[in-house]
Design an enzyme around this catalytic site. Structure first.
Site, mmCIF file in Angstrom:
data_model
loop_
_atom_site.group_PDB
_atom_site.id
_atom_site.type_symbol
_atom_site.label_atom_id
_atom_site.label_comp_id
_atom_site.label_asym_id
_atom_site.label_seq_id
_atom_site.Cartn_x
_atom_site.Cartn_y
_atom_site.Cartn_z
ATOM 1 N N LYS A 111 0.824 -1.211 0.000
ATOM 2 C CA LYS A 111 0.000 0.000 0.000
ATOM 3 C C LYS A 111 0.863 1.268 0.000
ATOM 4 O O LYS A 111 2.067 1.212 0.304
ATOM 5 C CB LYS A 111 -0.929 -0.042 1.215
ATOM 6 C CG LYS A 111 -1.997 -1.141 1.143
ATOM 7 C CD LYS A 111 -2.840 -1.124 2.416
ATOM 8 C CE LYS A 111 -4.025 -2.040 2.331
ATOM 9 N NZ LYS A 111 -4.844 -1.975 3.588
ATOM 10 N N TYR B 251 -12.324 -2.408 -3.249
ATOM 11 C CA TYR B 251 -12.840 -2.354 -1.875
ATOM 12 C C TYR B 251 -14.365 -2.289 -1.823
ATOM 13 O O TYR B 251 -14.936 -1.788 -0.846
ATOM 14 C CB TYR B 251 -12.219 -1.171 -1.135
ATOM 15 C CG TYR B 251 -10.809 -1.436 -0.632
ATOM 16 C CD1 TYR B 251 -10.534 -2.536 0.197
ATOM 17 C CD2 TYR B 251 -9.754 -0.591 -0.954
ATOM 18 C CE1 TYR B 251 -9.248 -2.779 0.668
ATOM 19 C CE2 TYR B 251 -8.455 -0.833 -0.485
ATOM 20 C CZ TYR B 251 -8.226 -1.924 0.325
ATOM 21 O OH TYR B 251 -6.953 -2.170 0.806
ATOM 22 N N ASN C 83 -1.831 0.396 6.904
ATOM 23 C CA ASN C 83 -1.285 -0.838 7.479
ATOM 24 C C ASN C 83 -0.424 -1.630 6.485
ATOM 25 O O ASN C 83 -0.267 -2.838 6.594
ATOM 26 C CB ASN C 83 -2.420 -1.683 8.054
ATOM 27 C CG ASN C 83 -3.472 -2.039 7.023
ATOM 28 O OD1 ASN C 83 -3.321 -1.710 5.843
ATOM 29 N ND2 ASN C 83 -4.517 -2.714 7.443
ATOM 30 N N HIS D 115 -2.217 -5.234 1.673
ATOM 31 C CA HIS D 115 -3.508 -5.907 1.502
ATOM 32 C C HIS D 115 -3.228 -7.359 1.159
ATOM 33 O O HIS D 115 -2.284 -7.647 0.426
ATOM 34 C CB HIS D 115 -4.305 -5.283 0.347
ATOM 35 C CG HIS D 115 -5.443 -6.151 -0.117
ATOM 36 N ND1 HIS D 115 -6.672 -6.151 0.508
ATOM 37 C CD2 HIS D 115 -5.521 -7.103 -1.093
ATOM 38 C CE1 HIS D 115 -7.458 -7.057 -0.083
ATOM 39 N NE2 HIS D 115 -6.780 -7.648 -1.057
ATOM 40 N N GLU E 230 -9.910 -10.989 -7.125
ATOM 41 C CA GLU E 230 -8.989 -9.846 -7.005
ATOM 42 C C GLU E 230 -7.825 -9.941 -7.998
ATOM 43 O O GLU E 230 -7.420 -8.937 -8.575
ATOM 44 C CB GLU E 230 -8.450 -9.770 -5.572
ATOM 45 C CG GLU E 230 -9.522 -9.410 -4.554
ATOM 46 C CD GLU E 230 -9.012 -9.385 -3.119
ATOM 47 O OE1 GLU E 230 -9.799 -9.037 -2.228
ATOM 48 O OE2 GLU E 230 -7.833 -9.715 -2.882
HETATM 49 P P1 IDP Z 1 -7.929 -6.540 5.979
HETATM 50 O O1 IDP Z 1 -7.115 -5.636 5.092
HETATM 51 O O2 IDP Z 1 -7.142 -7.056 7.143
HETATM 52 O O3 IDP Z 1 -8.621 -7.639 5.208
HETATM 53 P P2 IDP Z 1 -10.507 -5.207 6.104
HETATM 54 O O4 IDP Z 1 -11.456 -5.253 7.258
HETATM 55 O O5 IDP Z 1 -10.875 -5.973 4.870
HETATM 56 O O6 IDP Z 1 -9.072 -5.624 6.650
HETATM 57 O O7 IDP Z 1 -10.317 -3.659 5.717
HETATM 58 C C1 IDP Z 1 -9.731 -3.271 4.506
HETATM 59 C C2 IDP Z 1 -8.802 -2.124 4.770
HETATM 60 O O8 IDP Z 1 -9.556 -0.988 5.186
HETATM 61 C C3 IDP Z 1 -7.789 -2.337 5.899
HETATM 62 O O9 IDP Z 1 -6.656 -3.072 5.503
HETATM 63 C C4 IDP Z 1 -7.457 -0.909 6.284
HETATM 64 O O10 IDP Z 1 -6.556 -0.299 5.357
HETATM 65 C C5 IDP Z 1 -8.822 -0.243 6.145
HETATM 66 N N1 IDP Z 1 -9.562 -0.274 7.419
HETATM 67 C C6 IDP Z 1 -10.172 -1.324 8.012
HETATM 68 N N2 IDP Z 1 -10.758 -0.976 9.164
HETATM 69 C C7 IDP Z 1 -10.542 0.345 9.303
HETATM 70 C C8 IDP Z 1 -10.900 1.308 10.320
HETATM 71 O O11 IDP Z 1 -11.572 1.011 11.322
HETATM 72 N N3 IDP Z 1 -10.469 2.593 10.126
HETATM 73 C C9 IDP Z 1 -9.735 2.965 9.012
HETATM 74 N N4 IDP Z 1 -9.390 2.097 8.056
HETATM 75 C C10 IDP Z 1 -9.769 0.808 8.193
HETATM 76 MG MG MG Z 2 -10.103 -7.546 3.759
#
Ligand code: IDP
Ligand code: MG
Length: 143
Positions: free
Chosen positions: A9, A49, A112, A115, A126
């Site tokens: 990312k 997304y 983070n 992905h 994907e």
């Molecule tokens: P994942 O990437 O671990 O699968 P997901 O729940 O699918 O997590 O969320 C997709 C992405 O959205 C996350 O990797 C992160 O970048 C962002 N995200 C998820 N939850 C939050 C939040 O509570 N606040 C801000 N960004 C979030």
């Molecule tokens: Mg996810």
């Protein structure tokens, strides 16, 4: 053999962490079979997304993921999806273990660093968004 889509990312790309992150997946035993750098359009980010549309963090997530280039990767291996998710760590870097990619490099729950597909079925969907069949290599890793 199972495949998974990984994205490095923007937060990680702009800190020069591409090599370090690819290394973690390779050291975990995954084989790199495709890669490219690109900057997502809002439209493509929304497609990738789509399951998060309507959530409070959606607009910020689209803004962030389109803010700089990303590196898209396909890794292959036995249980590639699960193995990659383990290597990445929890979504929130504060909760991800030490030694995981997000635990070591992630800045916060949004920024983070990586992905990874969450199921083999979603991985298939994907990967098709980012790569044609011709862009996915077929070779044997030398042991
Ligand atoms: P994942 O990437 O671990 O699968 P997901 O729940 O699918 O997590 O969320 C997709 C992405 O959205 C996350 O990797 C992160 O970048 C962002 N995200 C998820 N939850 C939050 C939040 O509570 N606040 C801000 N960004 C979030
Ligand atoms: Mg996810």
């Amino acid at each position: 053999m199972e495949k998974t889509l990984i994205l490095i990312k923007p937060d990680a790309v702009i800190r020069g962490l591409n090599g370090a992150i690819i290394d973690r997946f390779e050291k975990a035993g995954l084989k790199l079979v495709a890669l490219k750098m690109l900057q997502l359009s809002k439209e493509m980010a929304g497609r990738h997304y789509a399951v998060h549309a309507g959530k409070p963090f959606f607009a910020g997530l689209i803004e962030y993921i389109t803010s700089a280039p990303i590196v898209a990767l396909v890794f292959e291996g036995d249980k590639a999806v699960e193995l990659a998710r383990k290597t990445m760590g929890a979504t929130d870097p504060a909760k991800a273990g030490k030694g995981t990619i997000r635990g070591d490099f992630g800045e916060n729950i949004e920024r983070n660093s990586v992905h990874g597909s969450d199921s083999p079925e979603n991985a298939g969907i994907e990967i098709k968004l980012f790569f044609s069949g011709f862009e996915q290599m077929d070779y044997q890793l030398k042991k």
